[in-house]
Write a protein that holds these residues in place. Structure first.
Motif, PDB file in Angstrom:
ATOM      1  N   LEU A  24     -38.347   0.667   6.791  1.00 37.13           N
ATOM      2  CA  LEU A  24     -38.538  -0.738   5.792  1.00 37.13           C
ATOM      3  C   LEU A  24     -39.034  -1.592   6.709  1.00 37.13           C
ATOM      4  CD1 LEU A  24     -34.890  -0.581   4.059  1.00 37.13           C
ATOM      5  CD2 LEU A  24     -37.064   0.347   3.335  1.00 37.13           C
ATOM      6  N   GLY A  25     -40.016  -2.174   6.254  1.00 30.66           N
ATOM      7  CA  GLY A  25     -40.945  -3.220   7.023  1.00 30.66           C
ATOM      8  C   GLY A  25     -40.033  -4.551   7.061  1.00 30.66           C
ATOM      9  N   ILE A  26     -40.707  -5.492   7.397  1.00 33.74           N
ATOM     10  CA  ILE A  26     -40.169  -6.931   7.737  1.00 33.74           C
ATOM     11  C   ILE A  26     -40.524  -7.465   6.396  1.00 33.74           C
ATOM     12  CG2 ILE A  26     -40.789  -9.091   8.994  1.00 33.74           C
ATOM     13  CD1 ILE A  26     -41.425  -7.504  11.554  1.00 33.74           C
ATOM     14  N   GLY A  27     -39.284  -8.437   6.009  1.00 37.22           N
ATOM     15  CA  GLY A  27     -39.500  -9.311   4.939  1.00 37.22           C
ATOM     16  C   GLY A  27     -38.825  -8.663   3.793  1.00 37.22           C
ATOM     17  N   VAL A  28     -39.321  -8.625   2.543  1.00 39.69           N
ATOM     18  CA  VAL A  28     -38.785  -8.139   1.332  1.00 39.69           C
ATOM     19  C   VAL A  28     -38.515  -6.695   1.500  1.00 39.69           C
ATOM     20  CG1 VAL A  28     -39.246  -8.010  -1.083  1.00 39.69           C
ATOM     21  CG2 VAL A  28     -40.019  -9.752  -0.026  1.00 39.69           C
ATOM     22  N   PRO A  29     -39.332  -5.883   2.099  1.00 41.09           N
ATOM     23  CA  PRO A  29     -38.718  -4.451   2.373  1.00 41.09           C
ATOM     24  C   PRO A  29     -37.482  -4.415   2.958  1.00 41.09           C
ATOM     25  CG  PRO A  29     -41.115  -4.762   2.843  1.00 41.09           C
ATOM     26  CD  PRO A  29     -40.642  -6.149   2.678  1.00 41.09           C
ATOM     27  N   THR A  30     -37.235  -5.373   3.928  1.00 37.85           N
ATOM     28  CA  THR A  30     -35.839  -5.302   4.586  1.00 37.85           C
ATOM     29  C   THR A  30     -34.502  -5.167   3.361  1.00 37.85           C
ATOM     30  OG1 THR A  30     -36.468  -6.159   6.340  1.00 37.85           O
ATOM     31  CG2 THR A  30     -34.534  -6.219   6.052  1.00 37.85           C
ATOM     32  N   LEU A  31     -34.911  -5.998   2.196  1.00 37.16           N
ATOM     33  CA  LEU A  31     -33.849  -6.069   1.220  1.00 37.16           C
ATOM     34  C   LEU A  31     -33.632  -4.803   0.506  1.00 37.16           C
ATOM     35  CD1 LEU A  31     -35.150  -9.299  -0.364  1.00 37.16           C
ATOM     36  CD2 LEU A  31     -33.368  -9.122   1.408  1.00 37.16           C
ATOM     37  N   VAL A  32     -34.354  -3.852   0.545  1.00 40.88           N
ATOM     38  CA  VAL A  32     -34.311  -2.654  -0.108  1.00 40.88           C
ATOM     39  C   VAL A  32     -33.249  -1.865   0.487  1.00 40.88           C
ATOM     40  CG1 VAL A  32     -35.234  -0.301  -0.624  1.00 40.88           C
ATOM     41  CG2 VAL A  32     -36.676  -2.208  -0.528  1.00 40.88           C
ATOM     42  N   SER A  33     -32.577  -1.852   1.771  1.00 37.42           N
ATOM     43  CA  SER A  33     -31.336  -1.533   2.147  1.00 37.42           C
ATOM     44  C   SER A  33     -30.116  -2.059   1.523  1.00 37.42           C
ATOM     45  CB  SER A  33     -31.232  -1.606   3.862  1.00 37.42           C
ATOM     46  OG  SER A  33     -31.116  -3.039   3.935  1.00 37.42           O
ATOM     47  N   ASP A  34     -30.145  -3.034   0.752  1.00 36.03           N
ATOM     48  CA  ASP A  34     -28.971  -3.386   0.099  1.00 36.03           C
ATOM     49  C   ASP A  34     -28.581  -3.049  -1.259  1.00 36.03           C
ATOM     50  OD1 ASP A  34     -28.598  -5.146   2.372  1.00 36.03           O
ATOM     51  OD2 ASP A  34     -29.483  -6.858   1.461  1.00 36.03           O
ATOM     52  N   TYR A  35     -29.673  -2.053  -1.706  1.00 32.22           N
ATOM     53  CA  TYR A  35     -29.737  -1.604  -3.066  1.00 32.22           C
ATOM     54  C   TYR A  35     -29.740  -0.051  -3.350  1.00 32.22           C
ATOM     55  CZ  TYR A  35     -30.684  -6.811  -4.252  1.00 32.22           C
ATOM     56  OH  TYR A  35     -30.408  -7.888  -4.150  1.00 32.22           O
ATOM     57  N   LEU A  36     -29.837   0.756  -2.054  1.00 33.38           N
ATOM     58  CA  LEU A  36     -29.888   2.065  -2.184  1.00 33.38           C
ATOM     59  C   LEU A  36     -28.574   2.633  -2.773  1.00 33.38           C
ATOM     60  CD1 LEU A  36     -31.082   2.818   1.338  1.00 33.38           C
ATOM     61  CD2 LEU A  36     -32.536   2.843  -0.832  1.00 33.38           C
ATOM     62  N   PRO A  37     -29.032   3.540  -3.551  1.00 34.90           N
ATOM     63  CA  PRO A  37     -27.905   4.163  -4.555  1.00 34.90           C
ATOM     64  C   PRO A  37     -26.864   5.085  -3.571  1.00 34.90           C
ATOM     65  CG  PRO A  37     -29.944   4.731  -5.659  1.00 34.90           C
ATOM     66  CD  PRO A  37     -30.315   4.217  -4.229  1.00 34.90           C
ATOM     67  N   ASP A  38     -25.407   4.739  -3.928  1.00 34.68           N
ATOM     68  CA  ASP A  38     -24.531   5.303  -3.247  1.00 34.68           C
ATOM     69  C   ASP A  38     -24.299   6.798  -3.225  1.00 34.68           C
ATOM     70  OD1 ASP A  38     -23.769   2.649  -2.478  1.00 34.68           O
ATOM     71  OD2 ASP A  38     -22.463   2.726  -4.058  1.00 34.68           O
ATOM     72  N   ASP A  39     -24.833   7.476  -4.308  1.00 38.75           N
ATOM     73  CA  ASP A  39     -24.944   8.767  -4.616  1.00 38.75           C
ATOM     74  C   ASP A  39     -26.071   9.385  -3.784  1.00 38.75           C
ATOM     75  OD1 ASP A  39     -26.790   7.878  -6.158  1.00 38.75           O
ATOM     76  OD2 ASP A  39     -26.123   8.963  -8.033  1.00 38.75           O
ATOM     77  N   ARG A  40     -26.725   8.797  -3.097  1.00 36.79           N
ATOM     78  CA  ARG A  40     -28.099   9.488  -2.423  1.00 36.79           C
ATOM     79  C   ARG A  40     -27.673   9.287  -0.781  1.00 36.79           C
ATOM     80  NH1 ARG A  40     -32.894   6.976  -5.960  1.00 36.79           N
ATOM     81  NH2 ARG A  40     -32.167   7.131  -7.743  1.00 36.79           N
ATOM     82  N   GLN A  41     -28.099  10.499  -0.200  1.00 38.74           N
ATOM     83  CA  GLN A  41     -28.043  10.130   1.390  1.00 38.74           C
ATOM     84  C   GLN A  41     -29.465  10.049   1.921  1.00 38.74           C
ATOM     85  OE1 GLN A  41     -26.914  14.123   3.211  1.00 38.74           O
ATOM     86  NE2 GLN A  41     -26.574  13.087   5.139  1.00 38.74           N
ATOM     87  N   ILE A  42     -29.639   8.670   2.148  1.00 36.92           N
ATOM     88  CA  ILE A  42     -30.929   8.074   2.597  1.00 36.92           C
ATOM     89  C   ILE A  42     -30.837   7.768   4.088  1.00 36.92           C
ATOM     90  CG2 ILE A  42     -32.637   6.635   2.306  1.00 36.92           C
ATOM     91  CD1 ILE A  42     -31.816   6.781  -0.608  1.00 36.92           C
ATOM     92  N   VAL A  43     -31.644   8.026   4.878  1.00 38.63           N
ATOM     93  CA  VAL A  43     -31.597   7.783   6.313  1.00 38.63           C
ATOM     94  C   VAL A  43     -32.436   6.650   6.849  1.00 38.63           C
ATOM     95  CG1 VAL A  43     -31.441   8.555   8.760  1.00 38.63           C
ATOM     96  CG2 VAL A  43     -30.650   9.962   7.189  1.00 38.63           C
ATOM     97  N   LEU A  44     -32.081   5.546   7.268  1.00 38.53           N
ATOM     98  CA  LEU A  44     -32.985   4.331   7.317  1.00 38.53           C
ATOM     99  C   LEU A  44     -33.496   4.322   8.782  1.00 38.53           C
ATOM    100  CD1 LEU A  44     -31.711   1.457   5.066  1.00 38.53           C
ATOM    101  CD2 LEU A  44     -33.453   3.185   4.893  1.00 38.53           C
ATOM    102  N   HIS A  45     -34.814   4.196   9.075  1.00 36.32           N
ATOM    103  CA  HIS A  45     -35.378   4.148  10.276  1.00 36.32           C
ATOM    104  C   HIS A  45     -35.857   2.847  10.693  1.00 36.32           C
ATOM    105  CE1 HIS A  45     -39.047   4.323  13.028  1.00 36.32           C
ATOM    106  NE2 HIS A  45     -38.231   5.197  13.711  1.00 36.32           N
ATOM    107  N   THR A  46     -35.652   2.246  11.893  1.00 35.91           N
ATOM    108  CA  THR A  46     -36.409   1.012  11.993  1.00 35.91           C
ATOM    109  C   THR A  46     -37.099   1.089  13.425  1.00 35.91           C
ATOM    110  OG1 THR A  46     -36.119  -1.144  12.781  1.00 35.91           O
ATOM    111  CG2 THR A  46     -34.121   0.140  13.377  1.00 35.91           C
ATOM    112  N   GLU A  47     -38.208   0.553  13.445  1.00 36.28           N
ATOM    113  CA  GLU A  47     -39.261   1.068  14.736  1.00 36.28           C
ATOM    114  C   GLU A  47     -38.551   0.439  15.939  1.00 36.28           C
ATOM    115  OE1 GLU A  47     -42.879  -2.359  14.618  1.00 36.28           O
ATOM    116  OE2 GLU A  47     -42.530  -0.856  12.926  1.00 36.28           O
ATOM    117  N   ASN A  48     -37.978  -0.354  16.158  1.00 34.50           N
ATOM    118  CA  ASN A  48     -37.375  -0.726  17.537  1.00 34.50           C
ATOM    119  C   ASN A  48     -36.389   0.160  17.975  1.00 34.50           C
ATOM    120  OD1 ASN A  48     -35.636  -1.855  15.229  1.00 34.50           O
ATOM    121  ND2 ASN A  48     -34.519  -3.276  16.735  1.00 34.50           N
ATOM    122  N   GLY A  49     -36.220   1.315  17.388  1.00 34.70           N
ATOM    123  CA  GLY A  49     -35.213   2.449  17.951  1.00 34.70           C
ATOM    124  C   GLY A  49     -33.982   2.652  17.203  1.00 34.70           C
TER     125      GLY A  49
END
Length: 223
Positions: A24-49
């Motif tokens: 998820l990029g900087i700005g609005v894309p960051t907000l996507v993490s707050d809305y990911l469905p609880d019934d899906r296993q999604i792994v988020l990566h951030t480029e700072n490691g």
């Protein structure tokens, strides 16, 4: 009737599939993490490691050592991993990220992405990892307002700003509509504003293809 930025982020989250690795990029894309469905296993990566990033941290959850690439305090999921910046970029360049969500100054009808600088002499270049993600991620989604503050459409026939990547954007999520870019064609998946397809095409200055699902009402007992 246009979507707010949190609403756009929520709309994008609906389209992230189960078991996806996502940057998820900087700005609005960051907000996507707050809305990911609880019934899906999604792994988020951030480029700072970090792999296994969670949603944004609330006041009582803030850990000064846990930030994303946009310097936003975040939480961590169970099993989260941390690694060197170079390893993070190797994941991006090596094709290990399924989806990335980024902002943009312009996107062309054929999927060219321009998001690291404008043509303004006051523009401060900001490449970051956008070029690596544009060519390394399997699916590139862009989130942006459809029109600039001066009223210019940001989804254009051809980008006038320096490119971040060529023919890499698959979908564009905006406050007005959702677009899919296929072989130089701009397909409209949803319209949120009070516009029909012809009106939207006119104000954008682009030919549009209606790809919205057709709702069919079937009356009971009708053969």
């Amino acid at each position: 009737m246009r979507l707010t930025r949190p609403q756009i982020a929520e709309r994008i989250a609906q389209d992230i599939p189960d078991k996806a690795y996502v940057n998820l990029g900087i700005g609005v894309p960051t907000l996507v993490s707050d809305y990911l469905p609880d019934d899906r296993q999604i792994v988020l990566h951030t480029e700072n490691g970090m792999l296994g990033m969670g949603r944004a941290a609330t006041e009582n959850e803030i850990d000064l050592d846990l930030i994303n690439a946009g310097k936003i305090f975040v939480t961590e999921e169970l099993g989260a991993a941390y690694f060197h910046h170079a390893d993070s970029f190797a994941m991006m360049r090596g094709g290990h990220i399924d989806y990335c969500v980024m902002g943009a100054y312009q996107v062309s009808a054929r999927g060219d992405l321009a998001n690291w600088r404008t043509d303004s002499p006051r523009s401060i270049p900001g490449v970051g990892g956008a070029m690596d993600l544009a060519v390394g991620a399997k699916h590139v989604y862009v989130v942006m307002d459809l029109f600039s503050k001066s009223g210019e459409c940001k989804l254009v026939e051809a980008c006038t700003y320096p490119l971040t990547g060529a023919e890499c954007v698959e979908r564009v999520y905006t406050d007005v509509a959702v677009f899919e870019l296929t072989r130089g064609n701009v397909r409209v998946l949803e319209i949120f504003d009070d516009l029909d397809l012809e009106q939207l095409s006119a104000i954008m200055g682009l030919p549009l293809i209606d790809a919205r699902p057709t709702l069919v009402n079937v009356m009971a007992g009708t053969p």
